[in-house]
Scaffold this motif. Sequence first.
Motif, PDB file in Angstrom:
ATOM      1  N   GLY A   9       0.807  -1.218   0.000  1.00 27.45           N
ATOM      2  CA  GLY A   9       0.000   0.000   0.000  1.00 27.45           C
ATOM      3  C   GLY A   9       0.834   1.260   0.000  1.00 27.45           C
ATOM      4  N   ALA A  10       1.903   1.263   0.787  1.00 17.27           N
ATOM      5  CA  ALA A  10       2.776   2.443   0.855  1.00 17.27           C
ATOM      6  C   ALA A  10       3.484   2.689  -0.478  1.00 17.27           C
ATOM      7  N   PHE A  53      -6.081   1.761  -8.514  1.00 23.73           N
ATOM      8  CA  PHE A  53      -4.831   1.539  -7.777  1.00 23.73           C
ATOM      9  C   PHE A  53      -5.061   0.702  -6.525  1.00 23.73           C
ATOM     10  N   ILE A  54      -6.171   0.928  -5.835  1.00 22.21           N
ATOM     11  CA  ILE A  54      -6.482   0.120  -4.649  1.00 22.21           C
ATOM     12  C   ILE A  54      -6.693  -1.342  -5.055  1.00 22.21           C
ATOM     13  N   CYS A  55      -7.420  -1.553  -6.129  1.00 20.94           N
ATOM     14  CA  CYS A  55      -7.623  -2.930  -6.617  1.00 20.94           C
ATOM     15  C   CYS A  55      -6.294  -3.569  -7.015  1.00 20.94           C
ATOM     16  N   GLY A  56      -5.425  -2.793  -7.669  1.00 17.74           N
ATOM     17  CA  GLY A  56      -4.112  -3.312  -8.050  1.00 17.74           C
ATOM     18  C   GLY A  56      -3.264  -3.673  -6.849  1.00 17.74           C
ATOM     19  N   ILE A 124      -1.871 -18.050 -10.385  1.00 17.42           N
ATOM     20  CA  ILE A 124      -1.616 -17.897  -8.957  1.00 17.42           C
ATOM     21  C   ILE A 124      -2.913 -17.664  -8.193  1.00 17.42           C
ATOM     22  N   SER A 125      -3.765 -16.768  -8.731  1.00 20.87           N
ATOM     23  CA  SER A 125      -5.008 -16.438  -8.033  1.00 20.87           C
ATOM     24  C   SER A 125      -6.011 -15.824  -8.999  1.00 20.87           C
ATOM     25  N   LYS A 126      -7.165 -16.441  -9.066  1.00 22.15           N
ATOM     26  CA  LYS A 126      -8.239 -15.886  -9.901  1.00 22.15           C
ATOM     27  C   LYS A 126      -8.757 -14.569  -9.315  1.00 22.15           C
ATOM     28  N   LEU A 127      -8.821 -14.496  -7.983  1.00 22.01           N
ATOM     29  CA  LEU A 127      -9.272 -13.256  -7.348  1.00 22.01           C
ATOM     30  C   LEU A 127      -8.304 -12.108  -7.647  1.00 22.01           C
ATOM     31  N   ALA A 128      -7.015 -12.365  -7.550  1.00 24.49           N
ATOM     32  CA  ALA A 128      -6.022 -11.327  -7.856  1.00 24.49           C
ATOM     33  C   ALA A 128      -6.156 -10.878  -9.311  1.00 24.49           C
ATOM     34  N   THR A 129      -6.462 -11.811 -10.201  1.00 25.08           N
ATOM     35  CA  THR A 129      -6.673 -11.462 -11.609  1.00 25.08           C
ATOM     36  C   THR A 129      -7.935 -10.623 -11.765  1.00 25.08           C
ATOM     37  N   LEU A 130      -9.008 -10.992 -11.078  1.00 23.58           N
ATOM     38  CA  LEU A 130     -10.257 -10.219 -11.140  1.00 23.58           C
ATOM     39  C   LEU A 130     -10.044  -8.784 -10.656  1.00 23.58           C
ATOM     40  N   LEU A 131      -9.175  -8.619  -9.673  1.00 25.73           N
ATOM     41  CA  LEU A 131      -8.894  -7.271  -9.167  1.00 25.73           C
ATOM     42  C   LEU A 131      -8.130  -6.415 -10.176  1.00 25.73           C
TER      43      LEU A 131
END
Length: 157
Positions: A9-10, A53-56, A124-131
């Motif tokens: 985040g930082a 950016f938050i989603c990324g 690695i992650s479908k959720l991370a891809t959706l984000l």
Amino acid sequence: MISSWMVIGAVTFLIAIGSFFITPRDVKWFAQLSRPRWLIFEPLIPLIWTVIFICGAASAYIVWEKNPGSTITWLIMGLYLLLEIITVSYIPLMLRFRSLKTGEIIGLTGLIGGIVLAICVLPISKLATLLLLPYLLWSPIGSYTTDELRQLNPEEA
């Protein structure tokens, strides 16, 4: 020890906010360009990019937590970082060169980078891809808008 989400985040925040400090004084040039009539959402663009950016950052956190510290994870973190740098360089470089074509090239480079990142993240992650989808959906809109600005302002292309 500092949590990984705090570091991610930082870094995201510092890079995003850093673009404000390197933005040239050519904002007047951009403000005076003719805009398409359908561009009614322009005031919302900062909010839209904040959400993206938050989603990324959330996507990067998920990827990191799946396999923290591995070589592959570090390489993917490098892709996230590169994509953010490309994205925030759009305004400063376009203004510095007073060139909508520069903005369009940066926008399309970001879209390609976003697609590559999503492909790398998918196993690695479908959720991370959706984000990453907000970036992948918005980036072509930004590129199209820049192209429309070029059409309306051919002398500034």
